[in-house]
Design a protein around this motif. Structure first.
Motif, PDB file in Angstrom:
ATOM      1  N   SER A   1      48.786  65.060  43.641  1.00  0.00           N
ATOM      2  CA  SER A   1      49.485  65.574  44.833  1.00  0.00           C
ATOM      3  C   SER A   1      50.876  64.960  44.900  1.00  0.00           C
ATOM      4  O   SER A   1      51.104  63.850  44.418  1.00  0.00           O
ATOM      5  CB  SER A   1      48.707  65.243  46.108  1.00  0.00           C
TER       6      SER A   1
ATOM      7  N   THR B   1      56.435  60.746  46.501  1.00  0.00           N
ATOM      8  CA  THR B   1      55.268  59.979  46.037  1.00  0.00           C
ATOM      9  C   THR B   1      54.326  60.912  45.291  1.00  0.00           C
ATOM     10  O   THR B   1      53.953  61.972  45.809  1.00  0.00           O
ATOM     11  CB  THR B   1      54.519  59.351  47.228  1.00  0.00           C
TER      12      THR B   1
ATOM     13  N   LYS C   1      50.637  61.076  43.841  1.00  0.00           N
ATOM     14  CA  LYS C   1      49.323  60.420  43.874  1.00  0.00           C
ATOM     15  C   LYS C   1      48.374  61.145  42.924  1.00  0.00           C
ATOM     16  O   LYS C   1      48.460  62.365  42.756  1.00  0.00           O
ATOM     17  CB  LYS C   1      48.742  60.451  45.295  1.00  0.00           C
ATOM     18  N   TYR C   2      47.487  60.389  42.294  1.00  0.00           N
ATOM     19  CA  TYR C   2      46.526  60.993  41.360  1.00  0.00           C
ATOM     20  C   TYR C   2      45.369  60.031  41.157  1.00  0.00           C
ATOM     21  O   TYR C   2      45.424  58.855  41.561  1.00  0.00           O
ATOM     22  CB  TYR C   2      47.192  61.302  40.008  1.00  0.00           C
ATOM     23  N   SER C   3      44.328  60.546  40.539  1.00  0.00           N
ATOM     24  CA  SER C   3      43.167  59.721  40.231  1.00  0.00           C
ATOM     25  C   SER C   3      42.994  59.688  38.717  1.00  0.00           C
ATOM     26  O   SER C   3      43.033  60.720  38.053  1.00  0.00           O
ATOM     27  CB  SER C   3      41.915  60.316  40.882  1.00  0.00           C
TER      28      SER C   3
ATOM     29  N   PRO D   1      42.261  55.471  42.006  1.00  0.00           N
ATOM     30  CA  PRO D   1      43.414  56.113  42.666  1.00  0.00           C
ATOM     31  C   PRO D   1      44.702  55.374  42.288  1.00  0.00           C
ATOM     32  O   PRO D   1      44.725  54.146  42.262  1.00  0.00           O
ATOM     33  CB  PRO D   1      43.116  55.953  44.158  1.00  0.00           C
ATOM     34  N   SER D   2      45.750  56.121  41.949  1.00  0.00           N
ATOM     35  CA  SER D   2      47.034  55.521  41.569  1.00  0.00           C
ATOM     36  C   SER D   2      48.159  56.317  42.209  1.00  0.00           C
ATOM     37  O   SER D   2      47.955  57.445  42.656  1.00  0.00           O
ATOM     38  CB  SER D   2      47.222  55.528  40.051  1.00  0.00           C
ATOM     39  N   GLN D   3      49.347  55.719  42.229  1.00  0.00           N
ATOM     40  CA  GLN D   3      50.504  56.459  42.721  1.00  0.00           C
ATOM     41  C   GLN D   3      51.786  55.895  42.123  1.00  0.00           C
ATOM     42  O   GLN D   3      51.854  54.740  41.730  1.00  0.00           O
ATOM     43  CB  GLN D   3      50.588  56.432  44.244  1.00  0.00           C
ATOM     44  N   ASN D   4      52.796  56.772  41.996  1.00  0.00           N
ATOM     45  CA  ASN D   4      54.142  56.385  41.579  1.00  0.00           C
ATOM     46  C   ASN D   4      55.108  56.903  42.628  1.00  0.00           C
ATOM     47  O   ASN D   4      54.963  58.025  43.110  1.00  0.00           O
ATOM     48  CB  ASN D   4      54.501  56.984  40.214  1.00  0.00           C
ATOM     49  N   GLN D   5      56.094  56.057  42.973  1.00  0.00           N
ATOM     50  CA  GLN D   5      57.087  56.439  43.984  1.00  0.00           C
ATOM     51  C   GLN D   5      58.480  56.435  43.383  1.00  0.00           C
ATOM     52  O   GLN D   5      58.782  55.656  42.475  1.00  0.00           O
ATOM     53  CB  GLN D   5      57.054  55.445  45.150  1.00  0.00           C
TER      54      GLN D   5
END
Length: 836
Positions: free
Chosen positions: A473, A519, A521-523, A528-532
């Protein structure tokens, strides 16, 4: 109508009109703007019309088209396609000069340019500008390709439109093409340019500043029209996420795509190392291999030692040896028909691996045409295996005419698999190869010139074995008063080290100091992880409208795909939206065309209009004979075949002969005769070329006798395309071929020979307490690390499998075995390097 096969002169011994091509490339970070100038001259005593068909990169979008005649420049407008065609015809019939540029309805990487009513003695200069993103390669290089070759496009029966007549194509050896190419590139980036490589000879890279963030490079003099011009651009610290905000066009209305600012985000997700070091031990791996006649061509024309099909066989050996125990697999191959080794995917074991390899060894480029749609339908009709994610690998030299139909099918099934695609050889359709991977959530690779196929394919296998990224997302955090409209389709796949691009329109007012944040977000493997990425909303300077154009291209392609899926429904809203965005942004689309008419002084051009064939460079050793070359008329730009002299040949070898932006081909707007009706007459300049062919076709005169297979015709007509003589097997592949499915090697004379030793030498140094397979496997690993470390990309996965097998044996005396193995092989490989 007889095709003039020497290609240098027209039927009346008069010169062809295309004189030269100049190409200027401007690369800003990972985005390229290309300006091509095509110069024509009519040396005849009659007005001239020519229609040229040429390739562009599959994801390129034309954003400017103009013509200069004498001192007059005419800039083309984008109009709805039928309206543009009518305007072109009206201009010609009233004696005015006109120029029409349109995109093929079958494949977005083929364009047609009509140059109408060029008076006797007059020159014309056509300027064409397009924008494209550069794809990231496995080694972090950015790839730009200027297609010089459009390989034969195979159009399956019933898949294209039927409008329009067949048109003959003139094809000549590349060394005889009577026009020249000049090519220069300017590269700039926030990061230093470390190097620029090419498959063609370049002048040395010239840096323009001390920071080395700007550089220029030119094609060396004497470039022949025998290959695509490929550049690989390398930056230092390439994997940096970036955002570029571009101001809207001052003359455009606020709230529209061109009037509002647009942001382009480049995201490079970095995944946790702990997750990435684990390799999936499950999956259903389906390999789909092109076995059409063109796959018998050499991989590298300069050496001609290895054919495309031979390289693909070697690659399948590496793939099969690298698959994890516990997975499932199957191998399909296709031409005019398709075959599969197993009725459905089978569990990977020593027995099934051996059965598959035995069949692969016998595979040749002997299945005729290139019908990829039916095998894909068959693969997708098979039920998925629970807890075994399907991974599809497609190998093809990309010569199909129904590109959009194939890509639509992959997109329709994108929820059930990932698709990894490989374009083999010059002229592989970038629209097909990139489209398969993009819509299938996988990765695309191109193998050209002296590239080895194996490391690129193994890189994709590593991607396929990465845990799948799910639940992706994207959320936006923007200042009050600013809203966002995302123009890109949703991200469906993320891979370690691979770039994802997002285009979005920003509407509303904000202070120049304002910032935005996106942002992702993904799994990943249940984590669960995210990059900004934080970015300034202040527009960048000097980007022109490049970002807007790329954003418009992205939106147009998405809408075209949606329209294709909904075709047959009464709703014309999507097509109308495509035309609206295309006209507003000045970008090409399948429903619009560029039209330029020189109203001039109002005087009509005098005399009857004649058409001329402009020769196209033939890729030596790979083009099908021009007697089969057909192309749909300008009316529909359908890439269809019209050769029906025998139902046995049906449409297996239809082709659009190799041609290019720097090497266009002539087509006829009038309804031409079927291409095959007159090509077998004797006499004229074709006599020598077809002498071999006549011997083959003699058989056709006998009653009740089937004609030769298409590949037989191919080999007789194109002596350059004969397969190279058998060469001894590569030592690496010899060793790999002996590995068992479990990962181990067996101690036998074949292993000893592949290590360059006798059986006695190998057995004498074995410790008495050590199992034979353990000793053999350690020796194989030492040999790989000691002698083939430069090819580690190719054997890394199968070596990991061997190490896992060794660990499972709980073997004793491993240190002593490594020392003895080093002594035997004359190496100095440490135990920890082996991963033990």
């Amino acid at each position: 109508m007889m095709v003039n096969c020497c290609g240098l002169l027209t039927a009346n011994k008069e010169p062809v009109p295309l004189k030269s091509v100049g190409v200027e490339l401007e690369v800003r970070d990972h985005v390229a703007t290309v300006v091509s100038t095509l110069n024509y001259e009519n040396k005849e005593d009659k007005p001239l019309e020519a229609v040229f068909v040429f390739p562009l990169p599959g994801d390129a979008a034309v954003c400017h088209f103009s013509a200069t005649i004498g001192q007059t420049q005419i800039v083309a407008e984008v109009k709805e396609k039928q309206e543009a065609r009518e305007e072109y015809d009206d201009a010609l019939s009233s004696g005015q000069q006109a120029f029409l540029l349109e995109e093929s309805e079958q494949s977005p990487d083929i364009f047609s340019l009509s140059v109408g009513s060029l008076p006797p003695g007059e020159s014309a200069s056509i300027r064409l500008e397009y924008v494209t993103e550069l794809a990231v390669q496995a080694d972090d290089g950015l790839r730009f390709c200027l297609p010089a070759v459009l390989n034969p496009r195979y159009q399956p029966q019933g898949s294209g439109g039927s409008e329009g007549a067949s048109v003959q194509v003139t094809s000549v050896p590349a060394s005889l093409v009577p026009y020249s190419l000049s090519f220069s590139a300017r590269v700039s980036s926030p990061r230093p340019v470390s190097k620029v490589e090419s498959n063609c000879s370049l002048d040395p890279l010239q840096y323009l500043n001390p920071e080395q963030t700007q550089a220029t490079v030119k094609l060396a003099a004497g470039h022949k029209f025998d290959r695509d011009v490929e550049l690989l651009i390398y930056y230092k610290d390439a994997h940096q996420p970036t955002a570029v905000v571009e101001a809207g066009q001052a003359s455009a209305k606020p709230g529209t795509l061109m009037g509002d600012p647009v942001v382009m985000l480049s995201l490079y997700p970095e995944f946790p190392q702990a997750v990435m070091s684990s390799v999936a031990s499950c999956g259903e791996f389906v390999f789909l291999l092109d076995r059409s006649g063109s796959m018998d061509c050499p991989m590298d024309r300069s050496k001609r030692r290895e054919t495309r099909i031979g390289s693909a066989r070697d690659t399948l050996l590496l793939l099969l040896k690298s698959l994890p125990m516990g997975c499932y697999f199957n191998i399909y191959s296709f031409g005019s028909s398709f075959q599969h080794i197993f009725p459905k995917s089978v569990e990977y074991s020593q027995k099934t691996m051996e059965e598959a390899l035995k069949t692969v060894e016998e595979m040749g480029a002997d299945l005729g045409g290139t019908e990829i749609l039916n095998p894909l339908k068959h693969i997708y009709s098979q039920p998925c295996i629970p807890n075994q994610p399907r991974q599809l690998f497609v190998f093809t030299d990309g010569e199909v005419g129904n590109t959009k139909e194939v890509i639509s099918l992959v997109k329709k099934n994108s929820g059930s698999h990932r698709c990894f695609s490989f374009g083999i050889g010059e002229g592989a359709s970038s629209a097909l190869i990139n489209g398969l991977a993009k819509e299938g959530g996988g990765h695309a690779q191109f193998i050209t010139g002296t590239d080895r196929m194996q490391p690129k394919v193994m890189q994709s296998l590593r991607f396929a074995l990465q845990p799948a990224v799910v639940d992706i997302s994207v959320t936006w955090d923007l200042p009050k008063g600013v809203s966002v409209t995302v123009l890109s389709p949703p991200i469906t796949a993320l891979f370690q080290g691979q770039r994802s691009l997002i285009y979005a329109q920003l509407t509303g007012e904000s202070s120049k100091a304002a910032e935005g944040c996106v942002t992702v977000k993904y799994s990943l493997a249940g984590h669960p992880s995210q990059n900004q990425l934080h970015f300034s909303l202040k527009p960048a300077e000097d980007t022109g409208l490049t970002v807007h154009r790329l954003a418009a291209r992205t939106l147009i392609r998405s809408l075209e795909m949606e329209e294709r899926e909904r075709r047959g429904e009464q709703d014309k809203g999507v097509k109308k939206k495509v035309v609206e965005v295309s006209v507003q942004s000045g970008m090409s689309s399948v429903f619009t065309a560029f039209i330029a008419v020189n109203k001039g002084d109002g005087k009509a051009v005098q005399g009857p209009l004649v058409r001329r064939n402009v020769p196209t460079p033939r890729l030596m050793g790979c083009s099908t004979p021009s007697f089969m070359a057909t192309l749909g008329a300008r009316r529909s730009l359908n890439v269809s075949n019209y050769c029906d002299y025998s139902s046995r040949l049906d449409m297996r070898n239809s082709s659009l002969c190799s041609l290019s932006l720097d090497a266009a081909l002539s087509t006829s707007r009038a309804a031409a005769e079927p291409a095959c009706k007159s090509k077998f007459k004797s006499g004229g300049s074709t006599a020598g070329l077809f002498s071999n062919l006549r011997k083959k076709l003699g058989a056709l005169k006998k009653p009740h006798q089937m004609p030769p297979e298409p590949q037989d015709l191919l080999s007789s007509c194109n002596e350059d395309c004969t397969a190279p003589k058998q060469t001894p097997r590569d030592p690496l592949l010899q060793l790999v071929s002996l590995q068992k499915a479990s990962g181990c090697w067996v101690l036998d004379p074949a292993l000893a020979a592949s290590l360059g030793k006798t059986s006695e030498e190998v057995e004498n140094l074995k410790l008495a307490s050590v199992n034979q397979e353990v000793w053999a496997t350690i020796l194989a690993l030492i040999w790989l690390h000691g002698f083939k470390v430069d090819a580690q990309d190719e054997w890394q996965l199968l070596a990991m499998k061997a190490v896992s097998w060794l660990r499972a044996q709980n073997a004793t005396c491993v240190t002593e075995c490594v020392e003895a193995g080093n002594a035997l092989l004359g190496c100095n490989v440490q135990k920890d390097v082996l991963g033990l």
